[in-house]
Design a protein around this motif. Structure first.
Motif, PDB file in Angstrom:
ATOM      1  N   UNK A  56       0.669  -1.251   0.156  1.00  0.00           N
ATOM      2  CA  UNK A  56      -0.060   0.034   0.100  1.00  0.00           C
ATOM      3  C   UNK A  56       0.958   1.291   0.000  1.00  0.00           C
ATOM      4  N   UNK A  57       1.845   1.218   0.645  1.00  0.00           N
ATOM      5  CA  UNK A  57       2.821   2.380   0.757  1.00  0.00           C
ATOM      6  C   UNK A  57       3.566   2.747  -0.595  1.00  0.00           C
ATOM      7  N   UNK A  58       3.760   1.613  -1.165  1.00  0.00           N
ATOM      8  CA  UNK A  58       4.431   1.803  -2.541  1.00  0.00           C
ATOM      9  C   UNK A  58       3.449   2.560  -3.707  1.00  0.00           C
ATOM     10  N   UNK A  59       2.169   1.665  -3.503  1.00  0.00           N
ATOM     11  CA  UNK A  59       1.260   2.516  -4.398  1.00  0.00           C
ATOM     12  C   UNK A  59       1.062   3.907  -4.122  1.00  0.00           C
ATOM     13  N   UNK A  60       1.018   3.906  -2.716  1.00  0.00           N
ATOM     14  CA  UNK A  60       0.831   5.535  -2.396  1.00  0.00           C
ATOM     15  C   UNK A  60       2.009   6.432  -2.976  1.00  0.00           C
ATOM     16  N   UNK A  61       3.398   6.001  -2.928  1.00  0.00           N
ATOM     17  CA  UNK A  61       4.168   6.824  -3.206  1.00  0.00           C
ATOM     18  C   UNK A  61       4.242   6.945  -4.908  1.00  0.00           C
ATOM     19  N   UNK A  62       3.679   6.089  -5.538  1.00  0.00           N
ATOM     20  CA  UNK A  62       3.407   6.173  -7.345  1.00  0.00           C
ATOM     21  C   UNK A  62       2.236   6.795  -7.561  1.00  0.00           C
TER      22      UNK A  62
END
Length: 69
Positions: A56-62
């Motif tokens: 979820x954090x990686x999707x948010x950063x992208x």
């Protein structure tokens, strides 16, 4: 989900939503880490398993929705 599965799902999502194709750059990381770029946004990804929170954090950063894939 591991790194390869994440990259495959990200490529499929970007293609289906007319986004720039993701780029993986292993030179911007040490060991099993690298960077994924989607347009101007990026996140660091590691090899091995990716937990739900990190996913979820990686999707948010992208800049992608948390339920994208």
């Amino acid at each position: 989900m591991n790194r390869d599965q994440f990259l495959r799902a990200l490529r499929t999502y970007c293609k289906a939503n007319d986004l720039d194709a993701p780029r993986y750059d292993a030179a911007h990381g040490k060991g099993g880490h690298g960077r994924i770029y989607v347009g101007q946004k990026f996140t660091t990804i590691r090899s091995g398993e990716i937990g739900k929170g990190l996913h979820k954090a990686m999707l948010d950063q992208l800049g992608l929705p948390k339920d994208a894939f």
